[in-house]
Design a protein around this motif. Structure first.
Motif, PDB file in Angstrom:
ATOM      1  N   LYS A  19       0.989  -1.227   0.179  1.00 39.62           N
ATOM      2  CA  LYS A  19       0.104   0.082   0.048  1.00 39.62           C
ATOM      3  C   LYS A  19       0.866   1.236  -0.066  1.00 39.62           C
ATOM      4  O   LYS A  19       0.695   2.294  -0.712  1.00 39.62           O
ATOM      5  CB  LYS A  19      -0.947  -0.056   1.305  1.00 39.62           C
ATOM      6  N   GLN A  20       2.049   1.241   0.758  1.00 35.76           N
ATOM      7  CA  GLN A  20       3.022   2.389   0.917  1.00 35.76           C
ATOM      8  C   GLN A  20       3.678   2.549  -0.428  1.00 35.76           C
ATOM      9  O   GLN A  20       3.730   3.667  -1.001  1.00 35.76           O
ATOM     10  CB  GLN A  20       4.016   2.202   1.995  1.00 35.76           C
ATOM     11  N   LYS A  21       4.072   1.569  -1.046  1.00 35.36           N
ATOM     12  CA  LYS A  21       4.922   1.723  -2.219  1.00 35.36           C
ATOM     13  C   LYS A  21       3.949   1.678  -3.531  1.00 35.36           C
ATOM     14  O   LYS A  21       4.562   2.408  -4.509  1.00 35.36           O
ATOM     15  CB  LYS A  21       5.490   0.305  -2.495  1.00 35.36           C
ATOM     16  N   PHE A  45      -1.610   5.370  -7.286  1.00 38.03           N
ATOM     17  CA  PHE A  45      -3.339   5.709  -6.929  1.00 38.03           C
ATOM     18  C   PHE A  45      -3.656   6.908  -7.659  1.00 38.03           C
ATOM     19  O   PHE A  45      -4.767   6.937  -8.109  1.00 38.03           O
ATOM     20  CB  PHE A  45      -3.012   6.195  -5.516  1.00 38.03           C
ATOM     21  N   ALA A  97       1.511   4.018  -3.769  1.00 45.29           N
ATOM     22  CA  ALA A  97       1.203   5.587  -3.522  1.00 45.29           C
ATOM     23  C   ALA A  97       1.070   6.186  -4.802  1.00 45.29           C
ATOM     24  O   ALA A  97       0.075   7.063  -5.236  1.00 45.29           O
ATOM     25  CB  ALA A  97       1.852   6.405  -2.427  1.00 45.29           C
ATOM     26  N   THR A  98       2.179   5.932  -5.668  1.00 45.29           N
ATOM     27  CA  THR A  98       2.211   6.684  -6.822  1.00 45.29           C
ATOM     28  C   THR A  98       1.264   6.143  -7.849  1.00 45.29           C
ATOM     29  O   THR A  98       1.000   6.921  -8.743  1.00 45.29           O
ATOM     30  CB  THR A  98       3.735   6.570  -7.618  1.00 45.29           C
ATOM     31  N   ALA A 141      -6.728   4.747  -5.127  1.00 40.97           N
ATOM     32  CA  ALA A 141      -6.300   4.037  -4.043  1.00 40.97           C
ATOM     33  C   ALA A 141      -6.991   2.759  -3.731  1.00 40.97           C
ATOM     34  O   ALA A 141      -6.126   2.047  -3.069  1.00 40.97           O
ATOM     35  CB  ALA A 141      -6.668   5.194  -2.875  1.00 40.97           C
TER      36      ALA A 141
END
Length: 117
Positions: free
Chosen positions: A31-33, A38, A35-36, A43
């Motif tokens: 989920k963090q990786k 989204f 982010a781009t 998301a």
């Protein structure tokens, strides 16, 4: 005969477990990786713009394969090639784990195929 069935059962179980291991990855890290991703894919992985694929609920191994294909140039897309250029194999596993864990809102292809109105 019983031994053969036992070995066959063990082999099937081993194949299942190894497939699960190959599909491993951290959903939280993914989920963090991701982010781009989204901006185009959403998301929740359910892009509202039909030019961007919906990633939510796709098969983990399929997502990994596609990301590797963009990275090594088997799939040609300059935007995606740039997006995946710095991803490690672990990053790809994590991103695939994240998007494959999400519920898909895609119930039909109507309006989601490029050029379809």
């Amino acid at each position: 005969m019983k031994r053969a069935l036992t070995l066959l059962s063990f082999g099937a179980m081993l194949a299942f477990v190894s497939t699960q291991l190959l599909a491993s990855g951290s959903i939280e890290n993914g989920k963090q990786k991701a982010a781009t991703c989204f901006a185009c894919h959403g998301a929740d992985g359910n892009s509202v713009d039909p030019q961007y694929p919906r990633l939510a609920g796709q098969y983990n191994m399929y997502l990994q394969q596609v990301l590797h294909e963009y990275k090594d140039g088997q799939r040609e897309n300059p935007i995606m090639k740039g997006m995946v250029a710095t991803l490690s194999d672990q990053d790809i596993e994590d991103v695939a784990a994240y998007f494959s864990s999400l519920p898909s809102k895609l119930d039909t292809l109507k309006g989601h195929v490029e050029g379809d109105k």
